[in-house]
Motif scaffolding. Sequence first.
Motif, PDB file in Angstrom:
ATOM      1  N   THR A  92      -4.956  12.128   4.603  1.00 37.79           N
ATOM      2  CA  THR A  92      -4.125  10.993   4.217  1.00 37.79           C
ATOM      3  C   THR A  92      -4.993   9.773   3.960  1.00 37.79           C
ATOM      4  O   THR A  92      -5.926   9.502   4.720  1.00 37.79           O
ATOM      5  N   GLU A 113       4.641   2.298   2.063  1.00 41.64           N
ATOM      6  CA  GLU A 113       4.352   1.612   3.316  1.00 41.64           C
ATOM      7  C   GLU A 113       4.609   0.120   3.117  1.00 41.64           C
ATOM      8  O   GLU A 113       3.799  -0.587   2.538  1.00 41.64           O
ATOM      9  N   GLU A 120      -4.773   5.499   2.240  1.00 40.05           N
ATOM     10  CA  GLU A 120      -3.932   4.395   1.781  1.00 40.05           C
ATOM     11  C   GLU A 120      -4.490   3.897   0.459  1.00 40.05           C
ATOM     12  O   GLU A 120      -5.695   3.679   0.320  1.00 40.05           O
ATOM     13  N   ALA A 123       0.845  -1.192   0.000  1.00 41.96           N
ATOM     14  CA  ALA A 123       0.000   0.000   0.000  1.00 41.96           C
ATOM     15  C   ALA A 123       0.879   1.241   0.000  1.00 41.96           C
ATOM     16  O   ALA A 123       2.019   1.216   0.467  1.00 41.96           O
ATOM     17  N   LYS A 167       0.886   5.304   1.168  1.00 37.66           N
ATOM     18  CA  LYS A 167       0.235   6.307   1.990  1.00 37.66           C
ATOM     19  C   LYS A 167       0.345   7.635   1.248  1.00 37.66           C
ATOM     20  O   LYS A 167       1.441   8.123   0.996  1.00 37.66           O
TER      21      LYS A 167
END
Length: 60
Positions: free
Chosen positions: A34, A59, A36, A3, A5
């Motif tokens: 923010t 991430e 993901e 993922a 961010k």
Amino acid sequence: MSALKVTQIKSKNGANHAQRESLRTLGLRKIGHTVEVNDTPASRGVLHRVRHLVKVDDES
């Protein structure tokens, strides 16, 4: 699948329609927000379109 961010760091004011729609597609609503995002070629393309408005952290 990893993922990414993504944080919006600049305003969407003054951006063209495609860039505003890209931010909406990513789920970003305001500066400092923010989310993901899955690391796929499609999401990388959207991020490339708004690279001057967002900050991307990998991430792992």
